[in-house]
Structures are given as structure tokens and as C-alpha cells.
Design an enzyme around this catalytic site. Structure first.
Site, PDB file in Angstrom:
ATOM      1  N   GLU A 138       0.841  -1.196   0.000  1.00 24.13           N
ATOM      2  CA  GLU A 138       0.000   0.000   0.000  1.00 24.13           C
ATOM      3  C   GLU A 138       0.875   1.244   0.000  1.00 24.13           C
ATOM      4  O   GLU A 138       1.939   1.246   0.628  1.00 24.13           O
ATOM      5  CB  GLU A 138      -0.876   0.018   1.269  1.00 24.13           C
ATOM      6  CG  GLU A 138      -1.773  -1.192   1.392  1.00 24.13           C
ATOM      7  CD  GLU A 138      -2.324  -1.356   2.812  1.00 24.13           C
ATOM      8  OE1 GLU A 138      -2.573  -0.330   3.475  1.00 24.13           O
ATOM      9  OE2 GLU A 138      -2.475  -2.502   3.247  1.00 24.13           O
ATOM     10  N   LYS A 140       2.430   4.469   1.254  1.00 25.84           N
ATOM     11  CA  LYS A 140       2.577   4.967   2.625  1.00 25.84           C
ATOM     12  C   LYS A 140       2.169   6.435   2.591  1.00 25.84           C
ATOM     13  O   LYS A 140       2.903   7.297   2.094  1.00 25.84           O
ATOM     14  CB  LYS A 140       4.021   4.789   3.101  1.00 25.84           C
ATOM     15  CG  LYS A 140       4.216   5.192   4.543  1.00 25.84           C
ATOM     16  CD  LYS A 140       5.602   4.784   5.019  1.00 25.84           C
ATOM     17  CE  LYS A 140       5.837   5.159   6.462  1.00 25.84           C
ATOM     18  NZ  LYS A 140       5.580   6.535   6.803  1.00 25.84           N
ATOM     19  N   ASP A 142       1.530  10.178   3.486  1.00 28.12           N
ATOM     20  CA  ASP A 142       2.372  11.074   4.275  1.00 28.12           C
ATOM     21  C   ASP A 142       1.504  12.129   4.971  1.00 28.12           C
ATOM     22  O   ASP A 142       1.338  13.247   4.503  1.00 28.12           O
ATOM     23  CB  ASP A 142       3.396  11.746   3.353  1.00 28.12           C
ATOM     24  CG  ASP A 142       4.524  12.363   4.147  1.00 28.12           C
ATOM     25  OD1 ASP A 142       4.560  12.168   5.372  1.00 28.12           O
ATOM     26  OD2 ASP A 142       5.369  13.038   3.535  1.00 28.12           O
ATOM     27  N   TYR A 247      -6.933   2.563   6.175  1.00 28.22           N
ATOM     28  CA  TYR A 247      -6.077   1.448   5.772  1.00 28.22           C
ATOM     29  C   TYR A 247      -5.949   0.324   6.789  1.00 28.22           C
ATOM     30  O   TYR A 247      -5.225  -0.625   6.567  1.00 28.22           O
ATOM     31  CB  TYR A 247      -4.681   1.920   5.371  1.00 28.22           C
ATOM     32  CG  TYR A 247      -3.987   2.863   6.339  1.00 28.22           C
ATOM     33  CD1 TYR A 247      -3.721   2.491   7.644  1.00 28.22           C
ATOM     34  CD2 TYR A 247      -3.586   4.125   5.919  1.00 28.22           C
ATOM     35  CE1 TYR A 247      -3.068   3.348   8.516  1.00 28.22           C
ATOM     36  CE2 TYR A 247      -2.935   4.993   6.787  1.00 28.22           C
ATOM     37  CZ  TYR A 247      -2.682   4.602   8.078  1.00 28.22           C
ATOM     38  OH  TYR A 247      -2.049   5.448   8.942  1.00 28.22           O
ATOM     39  N   LYS A 336      10.745   3.170   2.980  1.00 31.89           N
ATOM     40  CA  LYS A 336      10.705   4.619   2.738  1.00 31.89           C
ATOM     41  C   LYS A 336      11.463   4.963   1.462  1.00 31.89           C
ATOM     42  O   LYS A 336      12.602   4.495   1.272  1.00 31.89           O
ATOM     43  CB  LYS A 336      11.370   5.360   3.904  1.00 31.89           C
ATOM     44  CG  LYS A 336      10.695   5.152   5.238  1.00 31.89           C
ATOM     45  CD  LYS A 336       9.762   6.272   5.595  1.00 31.89           C
ATOM     46  CE  LYS A 336      10.495   7.472   6.063  1.00 31.89           C
ATOM     47  NZ  LYS A 336       9.824   8.310   6.985  1.00 31.89           N
ATOM     48  N   CYS A 430      28.828  44.720   5.336  1.00 29.52           N
ATOM     49  CA  CYS A 430      27.421  44.326   5.503  1.00 29.52           C
ATOM     50  C   CYS A 430      26.634  44.705   4.244  1.00 29.52           C
ATOM     51  O   CYS A 430      26.732  45.847   3.777  1.00 29.52           O
ATOM     52  CB  CYS A 430      26.835  45.035   6.729  1.00 29.52           C
ATOM     53  SG  CYS A 430      25.061  44.794   6.876  1.00 29.52           S
ATOM     54  N   CYS A 433      24.118  47.734   5.535  1.00 34.52           N
ATOM     55  CA  CYS A 433      24.536  49.049   6.050  1.00 34.52           C
ATOM     56  C   CYS A 433      25.996  49.348   5.726  1.00 34.52           C
ATOM     57  O   CYS A 433      26.509  50.395   6.104  1.00 34.52           O
ATOM     58  CB  CYS A 433      24.294  49.126   7.553  1.00 34.52           C
ATOM     59  SG  CYS A 433      25.413  48.072   8.487  1.00 34.52           S
ATOM     60  N   CYS A 446      27.859  41.601  11.350  1.00 35.38           N
ATOM     61  CA  CYS A 446      27.717  43.047  11.252  1.00 35.38           C
ATOM     62  C   CYS A 446      27.492  43.521  12.684  1.00 35.38           C
ATOM     63  O   CYS A 446      26.567  43.056  13.351  1.00 35.38           O
ATOM     64  CB  CYS A 446      26.508  43.402  10.375  1.00 35.38           C
ATOM     65  SG  CYS A 446      26.039  45.130  10.531  1.00 35.38           S
ATOM     66  N   CYS A 451      21.822  48.631  12.218  1.00 36.13           N
ATOM     67  CA  CYS A 451      21.697  48.076  10.863  1.00 36.13           C
ATOM     68  C   CYS A 451      20.237  47.692  10.597  1.00 36.13           C
ATOM     69  O   CYS A 451      19.636  46.932  11.362  1.00 36.13           O
ATOM     70  CB  CYS A 451      22.590  46.841  10.721  1.00 36.13           C
ATOM     71  SG  CYS A 451      22.319  45.969   9.184  1.00 36.13           S
TER      72      CYS A 451
HETATM   73  S1  IVH Z   1      -0.847   0.416   8.692  1.00 35.13           S
HETATM   74  C1  IVH Z   1       0.932  -1.113  12.854  1.00 35.13           C
HETATM   75  N1  IVH Z   1      -0.976   1.392   6.313  1.00 35.13           N
HETATM   76  O1  IVH Z   1       2.896   4.948   8.288  1.00 35.13           O
HETATM   77  C2  IVH Z   1       0.865  -0.011  11.880  1.00 35.13           C
HETATM   78  N2  IVH Z   1       0.138   2.691   7.958  1.00 35.13           N
HETATM   79  O2  IVH Z   1       4.693   2.756  10.252  1.00 35.13           O
HETATM   80  C3  IVH Z   1      -0.437   0.019  11.188  1.00 35.13           C
HETATM   81  N3  IVH Z   1       0.907   4.867   7.144  1.00 35.13           N
HETATM   82  O3  IVH Z   1       2.395   5.396  11.551  1.00 35.13           O
HETATM   83  C4  IVH Z   1      -0.477   1.087  10.214  1.00 35.13           C
HETATM   84  N4  IVH Z   1       0.173   4.671   5.111  1.00 35.13           N
HETATM   85  O4  IVH Z   1       0.698   6.486  10.108  1.00 35.13           O
HETATM   86  C5  IVH Z   1      -0.522   1.589   7.562  1.00 35.13           C
HETATM   87  N5  IVH Z   1      -1.250   2.159   4.164  1.00 35.13           N
HETATM   88  C6  IVH Z   1      -0.798   2.350   5.388  1.00 35.13           C
HETATM   89  C7  IVH Z   1      -0.139   3.527   5.761  1.00 35.13           C
HETATM   90  C8  IVH Z   1       0.328   3.650   7.057  1.00 35.13           C
HETATM   91  C9  IVH Z   1       0.791   5.472   5.958  1.00 35.13           C
HETATM   92  C10 IVH Z   1       1.621   5.482   8.293  1.00 35.13           C
HETATM   93  C11 IVH Z   1       1.006   5.226   9.619  1.00 35.13           C
HETATM   94  C12 IVH Z   1       2.086   4.584  10.468  1.00 35.13           C
HETATM   95  C13 IVH Z   1       3.279   4.518   9.556  1.00 35.13           C
HETATM   96  C14 IVH Z   1       3.707   3.057   9.354  1.00 35.13           C
END
Ligand code: IVH
Length: 687
Positions: A138, A140, A142, A247, A336, A430, A433, A446, A451
Site C-alpha cells: 500500500e 505509505k 504522508d 487502511y 521509505k 554588511c 549598512c 555586522c 543596521c
Molecule cells: S498500517 C501497525 N498502512 O505509516 C501499523 N500505515 O509505520 C499500522 N501509514 O504510523 C499502520 N500509510 O501512520 C498503515 N497504508 C498504510 C499507511 C500507514 C501510511 C503510516 C502510519 C504509520 C506509519 C507506518
């Protein structure tokens, strides 16, 4: 007798008609309530189709008609207003503090990994106990994770993750998020977890508006989302147009679910936005790697920011078999993406003057989009840094955001030089000034206290978020007001109301924004002592030091009367800080400024008594792998209680918290005789 009879008859009639009216009213109220339910149903369904499924089913006109009728009925019969009414979305609920919420199931996060080797290791580890495991993949998201609690299908509570065990109640803000169903498609008692985020488009819009109002810009959509849910007044979150991506179900077995895939499916059926178009399934490492490549390519065109890929074993039986370490689930991991780096051309090296007079060279480059926002400048710190990197105007440079927030120059692409690049040369005077600069250690200063650049920077610092937090008095506006002569000194900020009529006439201003600005200036007068202490710009007095001093001395007069020796005896205040405070508070110009500010109504007393800062004045060092928390999590917990967490052990360290396989810090602590806690002891102390 006759009259008595008439009165009796009249009373019977009265009782009868009263009963009749009551019955009639009950029936009528019942009908109104039904109509309201129907309207809510229609509007909520239409919203889900529009905001979650991207599939409008009614026209805007129809939507407005239903909505306006519902508002009319809610106004007329406020006692019938429903907890799942879409009119809650406009915000307006104000809380006076964030209630603490204990999560029934801890809100953990996954360990992070960063490369293919770590993916292979993860897969190998999983296959040892679950040879046939497959994974859901999935994006991640942000943003920040949130927990939504539904009773009988109705949203009753929303909370932040907090430290994983205890979060904060943010229901009033989450109710305003249009993709959060206020009522589910099934009347379940269920907890749903997901990410609260801001889309790229809403982020751009939000920052444009903030720029127009002279407010500080958010560094990225994540900060903007986090800042929005941490507002006491839900009108602000409502305006910011947040989103929610579901999620995760913490207790899927309650709903007969056997896989993570089924959890995601149920979430969608219940009316949540899920990433069903982007999510994937992997049988092994190859599938995972090609998914990551593919998603990386799609990333720039997605409507929201993602920072990696979340891998979870699909089967809940496998999940149960793998379980948890003390700190994180074993059944999933977060890959990541590498910090995004982009190339651009260095157009100019511009020298700026800080409030202390420090000169900083800055790289000014062609604007580029990096990690969620457009950037065009980055600090080059000082002369040595520029010479080490051999940075030249005209160079192709790569930029990334350090900690996803502050842009930095990573590398000079020397192989792309044409020969026309201009060598770096430190300035001698500077830029504002023209005073001769003075070198102290690695930096040039400075020293002219008049100034204009130093003055403007001092004013910017005074009004900024961490100091007096004056909304509407951002960098650009301060510069303009300084150049126009409205604000030449700090006191002038509090005399700005004398120029109200002139300000209203200025381009980009109007009565409303001037009123807002003046209100915000007025409110800042009530800040607690530490804010104004930090705002004054005393050298070496940062946010934390200001807090320590304010807490210790309570009023500015006590601080003025404290001797240097006394100041040094305060924990965390060394000789340099004490000298600097004493020097500042012995200068008659500064004392006059403080007197003027007092006369203008500013508070100079400490107001935050009773805050949970039981560990204030203590300094901790963490070493080794901790069981229950990641290091940054424990750091945050300690800091929230007023402690300082540093990276090296010195005589001033109060204690070292030691996890598994500790490093040299442990040896040093033993050598210096510093207190050593294991994680469990430390957590007990925190409690
Ligand atoms: S599952 C036990 N699914 O990323 C963790 N987390 O370490 C269950 N996050 O703090 C979370 N997308 O805030 C999950 N598709 C996704 C996610 C997701 C972003 C964040 C979440 C968590 C960190 C994962």
C-alpha cells in the site's frame, strides 16, 4: 349549578384539546425527524459518492436544496439535530483543550527500511515462520495517523496517535473532513485507522492564502494537516479541506475477516476512501520491488504525498503467528523512498544579515518542486561551507529537504561545469549598512546595532510563531511596514492601531485583515513570560532556555534582579547564557524597551504553572535498541515532560537510558558515574 356544569364541560374540553395538541405535536415532530433523517441520508450518500468514490450522483443544485432544507429544519428544531448531520462539516465547535484518549489497542507503527537488501531480509524473516506468506502493498500516506471510533455505525470519537498508548481527542476537527463518513453503511461498533492528510492541491491553496495574509507558510502537506487537526476551533480544519484514507482495522476478526485485503474491502464497503486503485499484492521480493518502482513513477502525479510503501502480510493467521516485538509488529514494515533530490541551477549567492548580525550566504536557484513544495533558496551556512563544497554561481546543484522540511544543497555537479561559473568570494561589508564585517569563529558579523537588516530580522523573530505568534505579521509584511515607517521598533508593533486608517488603504489590506492583525497583536500581549523572553532576541536564549528561566524567575523583574552567579546555578544555564542575559538586562536601551512594553500592556509574568514538565531541567541520553519505543518516540515523550535529550554523555547528563546492544555512550556513562536506567525503569520514572 349551571355555571359549574359549564366549567366542568370546559375543563373536559381543555384537557381533551391539550392532549390532542400534544399528540399532534409529537406526530409532527416525528415527521420532521423522519424528514431530517431522509435528508441526512441523501446528503451523506451523495458526499461519499463525490468525495470518496469520485462519482457524483446528484447535481450541485439538488445537493444545495437538500442541504439548505436540512439547515432550515435544524434551525427551527435544534432539539432534533442529529449527530451524523452533514452540517457538522462546516465546523464551529470549539474545545478549550485536547482531552486525552487511551487507545484500546495501542496504535503502533512499523519499523522503517530503506533499500532492497532490507526488503530481502524482511521477506526471509517472514518466511521462516510463514513459508507461504503473501503481502499487501500500500502507498505509505504522508500525513498523520488517526483512529476513528464508531458506535452503532455513528462516528463517536476521533483521536490522534499520540505516543501510541494515549492520543488526543480531535473529533471536532475530524467531523469536518468530508471523506470521513459520519455514519457507516452498516451499523457496526468498529475502530478504523487511517491517515489524515492534505492533498497537494489543498496544500497549495492553503499556502497561497497564508502568503496573502502574511502568515508563515507550511513546509509540506503533512505539517499543514498536523497543524490543522491541532486547532481548538474546528472552523480552521473545516476551511483547510483535509482528507482521510482508511487502511487498517485493529480488530478485524470481530467482523469475520481473514486477510488484510478483506479489511480494505470492508473499509471501502463501509464508505471510507481507500487506495484500492493503487494497492497491490506481492508473492515475494520481485513483486515488491517492481511495485515500489512502479509506484515511484506514479508518485509525482498522485493527488497526495506519499513517502514509501507499507508491506503487510496478507493472511491474518500469518499475522497472528508473527505477532509483535515489544515495540513494533513483526508482520509488516514500511519501506521509505529515498529523500527526493532534484537538480537546479545556482543563480546567485545572496548574503543575509540575521538579528544577531550574523552573515549567512544563501543559494538562490531556479525554483524546483521538492518533497511537497516549491523551493528556490537554501542556506550555505558560512564561508567554510561554501569553500569546502566549492560552490560557484552557474553550477548545477542537487537539492533535497533535510528532515523533509529544510531545503539543503546536497552536491555540486562539477562534471556539468562549462567554465563560465563564478568562484565564491566572501563579502567584507554588511550588504545592508556597509559596516565592515567582523569574523568570530566560523562566522562573520555586522556589529552595527542600527543596521536595518538586523532590526527587520529582530522584528520578524519577535512576531513569529514560536515567539509572540502574531498572525498576519509575517516576514514580507514586517519588511513592508518597516520600509513604510509604520514599524521601526518592537514597541511600534503595539502602536500600529494608531495607523489603522492608513493600513486599510494599503494594497492587499482591507478593514477585515487589518482588524484581524490588530486583534492578533492585542492577543499577543497576554503571552506567558517565556514567549516574550524568547521574542526579545537575547543572544543564546532560545525557546527552551526561555522556558527554564521563566519557570524559575516567574517575572521579568525577578530576572532583572538576579545576579549572574545566581543565574548560572539554574540547571541548564551555563556561564555564556548567564552572561548574555545579564548583559542584555543591564543595557538601559533594553530596560527602556521592557518598560515601554509593560506600559503598552504586555504581560511579563509566567502563566503556565501546573504544566506537566516534571522532568524539566533533566538531560537524558539514549543508547542501544529499545524494546517498546523507537528512540525518537521516547525522546518525544521525555521532551513533552520538559526533559532535554542530547546525543552525547557529559557530566551534566542526568541519566543514560540503555537498550539492547548499547554503544560507547554506555561506557562513557559508567566512566563518569552517570545514573543508568534500562527502558523499563525509565518508563516507570516517566509515569
Ligand atoms: S498500517 C501497525 N498502512 O505509516 C501499523 N500505515 O509505520 C499500522 N501509514 O504510523 C499502520 N500509510 O501512520 C498503515 N497504508 C498504510 C499507511 C500507514 C501510511 C503510516 C502510519 C504509520 C506509519 C507506518
Amino acid at each position: 349549578m349551571y355555571t359549574e356544569c359549564i366549567i366542568k364541560k370546559f375543563n373536559i374540553f381543555k384537557t381533551f384539546s391539550l392532549k390532542f395538541v400534544t399528540i399532534f405535536m409529537v406526530i409532527r415532530m416525528d415527521n420532521v425527524s423522519k424528514i431530517m433523517d431522509e435528508l441526512i441520508e441523501k446528503i451523506n450518500k451523495a458526499s461519499i459518492e463525490y468525495y470518496v468514490n469520485d462519482n457524483p450522483t446528484i447535481t450541485d443544485q439538488e445537493y444545495d436544496d437538500y442541504y439548505n432544507e436540512l439547515i432550515r429544519l435544524e434551525k427551527k428544531y435544534p432539539e432534533l439535530k442529529k449527530s451524523n448531520s452533514p452540517t457538522l462539516r462546516v465546523g464551529g465547535k470549539v474545545v478549550d483543550k485536547f482531552e486525552k484518549v487511551t487507545h484500546d489497542t495501542p496504535m503502533l507503527s512499523f519499523d522503517d527500511i530503506f533499500n532492497e537488501d532490507e526488503i530481502v531480509l524482511f521477506d526471509e524473516r517472514i518466511r521462516k515462520s510463514c513459508p507461504n506468506a503473501s503481502y499487501t502493498l500500500e502507498p505509505k500516506m504522508d500525513g498523520l495517523s488517526g483512529s476513528l471510533l464508531y458506535k452503532n455505525g455513528v462516528l463517536v470519537r476521533a483521536a490522534t496517535r499520540g505516543d501510541g498508548l494515549i492520543g488526543e481527542n480531535i473529533t471536532h476537527n475530524v467531523e469536518t473532513i468530508k471523506s470521513v463518513p459520519l455514519k457507516l453503511n452498516k451499523a457496526l461498533d468498529i475502530e478504523v485507522r487511517g491517515e489524515i492528510y492534505m492533498s497537494k492541491a489543498s496544500f497549495e491553496k492553503c499556502n497561497k492564502e497564508r502568503e496573502k495574509n502574511g502568515e508563515n507558510l507550511f513546509a509540506n502537506p503533512r505539517n499543514a494537516a498536523a497543524g490543522s487537526v491541532r486547532q481548538l476551533d474546528s472552523k480552521i480544519a473545516a476551511k483547510r479541506n483535509l482528507d482521510f484514507m482508511a487502511y487498517f482495522l485493529p480488530n478485524p476478526e470481530k467482523y469475520g475477516i481473514k486477510t488484510q485485503e478483506e479489511s480494505l474491502k470492508l473499509l471501502k464497503e463501509l464508505g471510507f476512501k481507500t487506495n484500492y486503485k493503487l494497492n497491490g499484492i506481492a508473492k515475494g521480493v520481485n513483486d515488491i520491488i517492481s511495485y515500489i518502482d512502479d509506484l515511484g513513477k506514479k508518485r509525482p502525479d498522485l493527488p497526495f504525498e506519499i513517502d514509501g510503501v507499507v508491506l503487510k502480510v496478507n493472511s491474518l493467521d500469518d499475522e497472528a503467528k508473527l505477532g509483535f516485538t515489544e515495540r513494533v509488529p513483526r508482520w509488516g514494515i514500511a519501506y521509505k523512498f529515498p529523500a527526493e533530490e532534484v537538480l537546479t541551477t545556482l543563480k546567485e549567492i545572496k548574503f543575509t544579515v540575521g538579528r544577531t548580525g550574523k552573515i549567512t550566504p544563501n543559494a538562490i536557484f531556479s525554483p524546483v518542486h521538492v518533497a511537497g513544495s516549491i523551493v528556490s533558496k537554501a542556506t550555505l551556512h558560512n564561508e567554510d561551507y561554501c569553500l569546502d563544497k566549492d560552490v560557484r554561481v552557474g553550477d548545477v546543484i542537487s537539492i533535497r529537504k533535510a528532515g523533509d522540511v529544510i531545503p539543503e544543497v546536497v552536491e555540486v555537479k562539477k562534471e556539468r561545469r562549462t567554465g563560465n561559473e563564478v568562484l565564491f568570494k566572501m563579502i567584507e561589508n554588511c550588504p545592508m549598512c556597509a559596516s565592515k564585517l567582523v569574523k568570530e569563529d566560523a562566522n562573520y558579523f555586522c556589529k552595527n546595532s542600527l543596521c536595518p537588516a538586523r532590526k527587520i530580522e529582530g522584528l520578524i523573530h519577535f512576531a513569529s510563531r514560536d515567539t509572540m505568534n502574531i498572525d498576519g505579521l509575517g516576514e514580507r509584511i514586517i519588511e513592508d511596514f518597516y520600509n513604510m515607517g509604520f514599524i521601526k521598533s518592537i514597541s511600534d508593533i503595539y502602536l500600529l492601531s494608531n495607523h489603522k486608517e492608513d493600513l486599510i488603504e494599503l494594497e492587499g489590506f482591507g478593514e477585515k485583515s487589518v482588524n484581524n492583525l490588530l486583534n492578533s497583536i492585542e492577543n499577543s500581549k497576554n503571552n506567558s513570560l517565556e514567549k516574550v523572553l524568547f521574542a526579545l532576541g537575547i543572544r543564546h536564549v532560545g525557546k527552551k532556555t526561555a522556558k527554564i528561566i521563566a519557570k524559575r524567575y516567574k517575572t521579568i523583574d525577578n530576572l532583572i534582579n538576579a545576579s549572574e552567579e545566581e543565574l548560572t546555578s539554574v540547571n541548564d544555564i551555563g556561564e555564556i547564557i548567564a552572561k548574555s542575559i545579564k548583559k542584555y538586562l543591564s543595557d538601559s536601551n533594553n530596560l527602556n524597551l521592557i518598560e515601554d512594553l509593560k506600559k503598552l500592556g504586555l504581560n511579563f509574568e509566567y502563566k503556565n504553572e501546573g504544566e506537566d514538565d516534571k522532568l524539566s531541567g533533566m538531560t537524558f541520553v539514549l543508547t542501544g535498541t529499545l524494546e517498546k519505543y523507537k528512540r525518537d518516540e521516547l525522546t518525544k515523550i521525555l521532551e513533552n515532560k520538559g526533559a532535554k535529550v542530547t546525543s552525547s554523555v557529559t557530566k551534566k547528563t542526568s541519566a543514560v537510558i540503555v537498550g539492547d546492544k548499547p554503544g560507547s555512550k554506555y561506557d562513557k556513562a559508567l566512566k563518569l558515574g552517570i545514573t543508568i536506567y534500562n527502558e523499563k525503569d525509565a518508563l516507570n520514572i516517566i509515569k
